[in-house]
Design a protein around this motif. Sequence first.
Motif, PDB file in Angstrom:
ATOM      1  N   ALA A   1       0.744  -0.647   0.038  1.00 36.52           N
ATOM      2  CA  ALA A   1       0.142   0.176   0.156  1.00 36.52           C
ATOM      3  C   ALA A   1       1.050   1.011  -0.060  1.00 36.52           C
ATOM      4  O   ALA A   1       1.731   1.265   0.445  1.00 36.52           O
ATOM      5  CB  ALA A   1      -1.114   0.542   1.801  1.00 36.52           C
ATOM      6  N   PRO A   2       0.889   2.523  -0.968  1.00 35.96           N
ATOM      7  CA  PRO A   2       1.091   2.918  -0.827  1.00 35.96           C
ATOM      8  C   PRO A   2       1.183   4.061   0.234  1.00 35.96           C
ATOM      9  O   PRO A   2       0.430   4.519   1.140  1.00 35.96           O
ATOM     10  CB  PRO A   2       0.975   4.495  -2.033  1.00 35.96           C
ATOM     11  N   ASN A   3       2.551   5.023   0.707  1.00 29.95           N
ATOM     12  CA  ASN A   3       2.178   5.584   2.673  1.00 29.95           C
ATOM     13  C   ASN A   3       1.981   7.037   2.300  1.00 29.95           C
ATOM     14  O   ASN A   3       1.361   7.379   1.180  1.00 29.95           O
ATOM     15  CB  ASN A   3       3.861   5.692   2.969  1.00 29.95           C
ATOM     16  N   GLU A   4       1.681   7.796   2.598  1.00 31.89           N
ATOM     17  CA  GLU A   4       1.206   8.983   2.478  1.00 31.89           C
ATOM     18  C   GLU A   4       1.853   9.688   2.064  1.00 31.89           C
ATOM     19  O   GLU A   4       1.419  11.036   0.925  1.00 31.89           O
ATOM     20  CB  GLU A   4       1.356  10.008   4.400  1.00 31.89           C
ATOM     21  N   GLU A   5       3.325  10.273   2.180  1.00 29.95           N
ATOM     22  CA  GLU A   5       4.269  10.947   1.190  1.00 29.95           C
ATOM     23  C   GLU A   5       4.178  10.485  -0.532  1.00 29.95           C
ATOM     24  O   GLU A   5       3.924  10.754  -1.310  1.00 29.95           O
ATOM     25  CB  GLU A   5       5.573  10.401   1.334  1.00 29.95           C
ATOM     26  N   GLN A   6       3.832   9.095  -0.942  1.00 34.74           N
ATOM     27  CA  GLN A   6       3.645   8.994  -2.262  1.00 34.74           C
ATOM     28  C   GLN A   6       2.190   9.027  -2.497  1.00 34.74           C
ATOM     29  O   GLN A   6       1.657   9.141  -3.789  1.00 34.74           O
ATOM     30  CB  GLN A   6       3.789   7.276  -2.371  1.00 34.74           C
ATOM     31  N   LEU A   7       0.860   9.254  -1.764  1.00 33.18           N
ATOM     32  CA  LEU A   7      -0.412   9.725  -2.087  1.00 33.18           C
ATOM     33  C   LEU A   7      -0.390  11.137  -2.325  1.00 33.18           C
ATOM     34  O   LEU A   7      -0.667  11.467  -3.059  1.00 33.18           O
ATOM     35  CB  LEU A   7      -1.391   9.330  -1.178  1.00 33.18           C
ATOM     36  N   ALA A   8       0.813  11.879  -1.258  1.00 40.82           N
ATOM     37  CA  ALA A   8       0.249  13.116  -1.784  1.00 40.82           C
ATOM     38  C   ALA A   8       1.151  13.456  -3.433  1.00 40.82           C
ATOM     39  O   ALA A   8       1.091  14.448  -3.736  1.00 40.82           O
ATOM     40  CB  ALA A   8       0.660  14.154  -0.269  1.00 40.82           C
TER      41      ALA A   8
ATOM     42  N   ASP B   1       7.786   5.079  -5.306  1.00 39.17           N
ATOM     43  CA  ASP B   1       7.134   6.271  -5.333  1.00 39.17           C
ATOM     44  C   ASP B   1       6.870   6.405  -6.465  1.00 39.17           C
ATOM     45  O   ASP B   1       5.578   7.820  -6.131  1.00 39.17           O
ATOM     46  CB  ASP B   1       8.486   6.536  -5.371  1.00 39.17           C
ATOM     47  N   LEU B   2       6.793   6.284  -7.363  1.00 39.11           N
ATOM     48  CA  LEU B   2       6.420   6.633  -9.085  1.00 39.11           C
ATOM     49  C   LEU B   2       5.322   5.688  -9.506  1.00 39.11           C
ATOM     50  O   LEU B   2       5.117   6.582 -10.476  1.00 39.11           O
ATOM     51  CB  LEU B   2       7.298   6.842  -9.565  1.00 39.11           C
ATOM     52  N   VAL B   3       4.608   5.044  -8.563  1.00 43.35           N
ATOM     53  CA  VAL B   3       3.605   4.350  -9.048  1.00 43.35           C
ATOM     54  C   VAL B   3       2.229   5.134  -8.930  1.00 43.35           C
ATOM     55  O   VAL B   3       1.471   4.912  -9.872  1.00 43.35           O
ATOM     56  CB  VAL B   3       3.312   2.702  -8.298  1.00 43.35           C
ATOM     57  N   GLY B   4       2.179   5.328  -8.352  1.00 39.55           N
ATOM     58  CA  GLY B   4       1.284   7.011  -8.131  1.00 39.55           C
ATOM     59  C   GLY B   4       1.038   7.786  -8.966  1.00 39.55           C
ATOM     60  O   GLY B   4      -0.060   7.956  -9.707  1.00 39.55           O
ATOM     61  N   VAL B   5       1.575   8.089  -9.488  1.00 39.75           N
ATOM     62  CA  VAL B   5       2.478   9.513 -10.361  1.00 39.75           C
ATOM     63  C   VAL B   5       1.597   8.897 -11.926  1.00 39.75           C
ATOM     64  O   VAL B   5       1.555   9.795 -12.930  1.00 39.75           O
ATOM     65  CB  VAL B   5       4.115   9.484 -10.373  1.00 39.75           C
ATOM     66  N   LEU B   6       2.712   7.704 -11.541  1.00 47.04           N
ATOM     67  CA  LEU B   6       2.212   6.575 -13.181  1.00 47.04           C
ATOM     68  C   LEU B   6       1.138   6.775 -13.383  1.00 47.04           C
ATOM     69  O   LEU B   6       0.410   6.859 -14.439  1.00 47.04           O
ATOM     70  CB  LEU B   6       3.245   5.715 -13.276  1.00 47.04           C
ATOM     71  N   GLU B   7       0.451   6.194 -12.314  1.00 49.25           N
ATOM     72  CA  GLU B   7      -1.457   6.368 -12.578  1.00 49.25           C
ATOM     73  C   GLU B   7      -1.934   6.929 -13.264  1.00 49.25           C
ATOM     74  O   GLU B   7      -3.062   6.932 -13.557  1.00 49.25           O
ATOM     75  CB  GLU B   7      -1.895   5.297 -11.113  1.00 49.25           C
TER      76      GLU B   7
END
Length: 297
Positions: free
Chosen positions: A4-11, A42-48
């Motif tokens: 699961a992504p952490n808070e920084e990754q979600l932000a 770190d970048l999975v959320g950005v790629l989504e």
Amino acid sequence: MRFAPNEEQLALADAVREPLAAADWGALAAMGVFDSGLAETDLVGVLEAVGYSAVALPVSATAFVAGPLLAAAGDPRAAGVAAGRVRIALAGPDGLTPFGGAADWVLHLDGPSARLGAAAGDPASTVDPFLDAARSTEAEVVTSDPALVRTARLRAGLAVAAELVGVGRRMLDLTVGYVKQRHQFGAPVGSFQAVKHHLADAALGIEFAAPEVLAAAWAVEHDTDADRAVDAAVVLAAEAAHAASRAAIQCHGAIGYTVEYELHRYAKRAWALEALAETGARLDRLAASLDLPEAAR
């Protein structure tokens, strides 16, 4: 293990949505998106988010594949990538390069070496007109280090998988919003059981694929059975996005078949990414890794 992504990754993923929607490359650079120090997870959320916006720029190829590769290889062009001054597209099968028309350089990973060439040449027609594709074949070797080339290929596959999850979410969000406000027989069409079932099945596919993509990112980051993890993530994400596109178009009704309607931008991006992902070859590799007999593949 908790994927699961952490808070920084979600932000970070939330922060890039606005500049991606505006195709603001400078703002993305200012946020550090093109800084190769960011890890896979770190970048999975950005790629989504890149997939969700269907941005017509080589963000994933530059930030997630080419930038880290150039930095690891000690190529001086890595500094330009990190600063947001250089855009690099990634060549696909037969030199077909998504966003080749918007790039300064094209990265080729189709051989034992990673090669970098000038901007792509002749424009190429694809199902997604916003892909700005071109064909590129001429390039010079950046590195022949097998470890660096393998990591770049893994990251390229992971980027496609994450983008497919993002574009699938966008199609579902558009469709849910539409069926809530579209009325038929005196009721929102979203209240009809058949529509609910179509969207629930599509949502289940996306929610099943998303943690697989994050798990694959962790596998690449820690080099733990990464090849199989990325292949599985790409296949699941491609299937989920394809199912989401079918459900979205069907639940929209007649307007879903209208090419001028917004939905087509995301459906066509999903189809293009699925084609570039080479899911057939990935399925073959997965079957071989499981020792499935040829007849079962």
